[in-house]
Design an enzyme around this catalytic site. Sequence first.
Site, short mmCIF file in Angstrom:
data_model
loop_
_atom_site.label_atom_id
_atom_site.label_comp_id
_atom_site.label_asym_id
_atom_site.label_seq_id
_atom_site.Cartn_x
_atom_site.Cartn_y
_atom_site.Cartn_z
N ASP A 58 52.81 48.57 6.31
CA ASP A 58 52.30 49.48 5.28
C ASP A 58 51.66 48.64 4.18
O ASP A 58 52.22 47.59 3.82
CB ASP A 58 53.47 50.28 4.68
N HIS A 98 43.59 49.35 0.45
CA HIS A 98 44.89 50.04 0.32
C HIS A 98 45.83 49.75 1.49
O HIS A 98 47.02 49.99 1.39
CB HIS A 98 44.66 51.56 0.21
C1 GDG Z 1 47.82 54.47 1.90
C2 GDG Z 1 48.46 53.21 2.49
C3 GDG Z 1 49.41 52.73 0.23
C4 GDG Z 1 53.81 62.66 1.60
N1 GDG Z 1 54.20 63.84 2.09
C5 GDG Z 1 53.84 64.75 1.18
C6 GDG Z 1 53.20 64.10 0.11
N2 GDG Z 1 53.20 62.80 0.41
C7 GDG Z 1 52.68 61.79 -0.49
C8 GDG Z 1 53.77 60.84 -0.95
C9 GDG Z 1 52.95 59.63 -1.38
C10 GDG Z 1 51.75 59.70 -0.42
O1 GDG Z 1 51.72 61.01 0.15
C11 GDG Z 1 51.88 58.72 0.71
O2 GDG Z 1 51.60 57.46 0.23
P1 GDG Z 1 52.03 56.16 1.02
O3 GDG Z 1 51.80 55.00 0.13
O4 GDG Z 1 53.46 56.28 1.41
O5 GDG Z 1 51.18 56.09 2.35
P2 GDG Z 1 49.64 56.39 2.87
O6 GDG Z 1 49.31 57.84 2.81
O7 GDG Z 1 49.59 55.78 4.22
O8 GDG Z 1 48.68 55.62 1.85
C12 GDG Z 1 49.72 52.86 1.72
C13 GDG Z 1 48.63 53.93 -0.29
O9 GDG Z 1 47.47 54.17 0.52
C14 GDG Z 1 48.17 53.72 -1.74
O10 GDG Z 1 47.43 52.55 -1.89
O11 GDG Z 1 50.64 52.64 -0.49
O12 GDG Z 1 50.28 51.66 2.20
O13 GDG Z 1 48.76 53.37 3.88
O14 GDG Z 1 52.48 59.78 -2.68
O15 GDG Z 1 54.50 61.45 -1.98
N3 GDG Z 1 52.72 64.71 -0.98
C15 GDG Z 1 52.89 66.07 -1.02
N4 GDG Z 1 53.50 66.77 -0.01
C16 GDG Z 1 53.99 66.16 1.09
O16 GDG Z 1 54.57 66.82 1.98
N5 GDG Z 1 52.44 66.72 -2.10
#
Ligand code: GDG
Length: 456
Positions: free
Chosen positions: A362, A154
């Site tokens: 990322d 990921h």
């Molecule tokens: C890893 C990889 C890859 C955020 N704040 C809140 C909340 N979120 C949710 C977002 C989004 C998720 O968390 C974050 O996903 P990301 O992809 O931006 O980043 P990582 O957590 O680092 O994830 C990344 C991912 O895995 C999937 O393969 O894309 O590159 O690092 O969905 O909406 N959700 C809630 N409240 C919040 O305050 N409910």
Amino acid sequence: MGRLIAISNRTAADASARAGGLAVAVWESLTSTGGIWFGWSGNIVEGEVGEPDVFTDENVEFVTTDFTEAEHDGFYLQYANRVIWPVFHYRVDLAHFGNTDFDTYAGVNERIAGLVVPRLKEGDSVWVHDYHFLLMGDFLRRGGWQGPIGFFLHIPFPSPEIFQALPEHERIARAMCEFSVLGFQSKTDRSNFVRYLVENYDAVDEGDGWIAVFGRKIRANAYPIGIDAEGFAKAAVSERATTAATRIGRFLGGRNLVLGVDRMDYSKGLPQRFEAVGKLFDHFPATRGVVSVTQIAPPSRSKVEEYRDLRIQLDELAGRINGDYGDLDWIPLRYLARSYDRRELAGLYRIARVCLVTPLRDGMNLVAKEYVMAQNPEDPGVLILSEFAGAAEQLSEALIVNPHDTYKVAETIYQALEMPLEERKARWTKLRDIVVAQDITWWRHKFLDDLSTDLT
Ligand code: GDG
């Protein structure tokens, strides 16, 4: 396809955890074929670990194990999150190379493989997730499993020069080549991995994803992860979303909202983003008093020192920017270190004129895709996206920036705020089409199709 056997650090054993992107995809895959999901229970125990917890929900069996304190520390906090995470995000300077943590990391991979192997049957396919289990393929093979094993990373896979900073790089790379199919988020990650194998072990890239290495053939491809696009679009017009939008609307008082949503992590480029916001108000005075920047940053991994340092740095930067530019009736930069309900986030995305997704590195970045899906088609906002997010390979109609170039980011925010409706619509339509076409279901089919045609 026979049964699917998933392995990930955290499972969606708790139904409320099935809301996130990965949890939805794995859960749907498992319920469509039947299968087992292995992972950590979330509990840390003193002394020895007992038998795993085994229970069934629908046609999915969960097998979860506790960690000892030493495992939680050496495997999770140290090797996974203070060695692999920083190195794979190109932050070798933040990596803590201890003497024994790798052994604990390997020990947890081996112990979980030991729970998996006796439960495998002919016809099963194994799907391993993420950087916690880079050695899992090796331990499953040593345990005698010869069937297909897929692996999806990921997070980014770094360039070979960076990967080689890991003292255990060879052991890890050899273990990764025990997987039958290796999935990366982007073409860049895939090519970094292949280049490492070609330069160090005379691997041959045979085309169509096939690589000959260490006397066998494996498959490595980019499978950019998607979101539940339609579901997210619906969430953005739900009652909960509208209520959240109304609440922030009262605070905004007609000002334009520039929004950021990120786990509080040093890979997300938050200090640089705050610097860019300072430069926006400095160099583009027309934005003063009429633009409000809100950053939502739920704290994560707060037991790790680097994360505590980041929190202090952000508190200072936000305080300085508000001190320098704020006024009696205007807070230029609001920074909320807490989490919100997914539907509330969707509502905030929908009324944000600009979304800042500017990580330094990322794997993908799902926030970028969620922002796109939450927009009002008649009046869509503008996505500003880092060239170092995996999502940039798909979302080229966003305004692409180098997050280190903080003046340019400031200028791009200004450009986004000034962008005419026609251009916003044209860009957004292309972005929406790709996020819908390459959603979470597309992703899982693309990966599992390759895994099922690979009969090693
Ligand atoms: C890893 C990889 C890859 C955020 N704040 C809140 C909340 N979120 C949710 C977002 C989004 C998720 O968390 C974050 O996903 P990301 O992809 O931006 O980043 P990582 O957590 O680092 O994830 C990344 C991912 O895995 C999937 O393969 O894309 O590159 O690092 O969905 O909406 N959700 C809630 N409240 C919040 O305050 N409910």
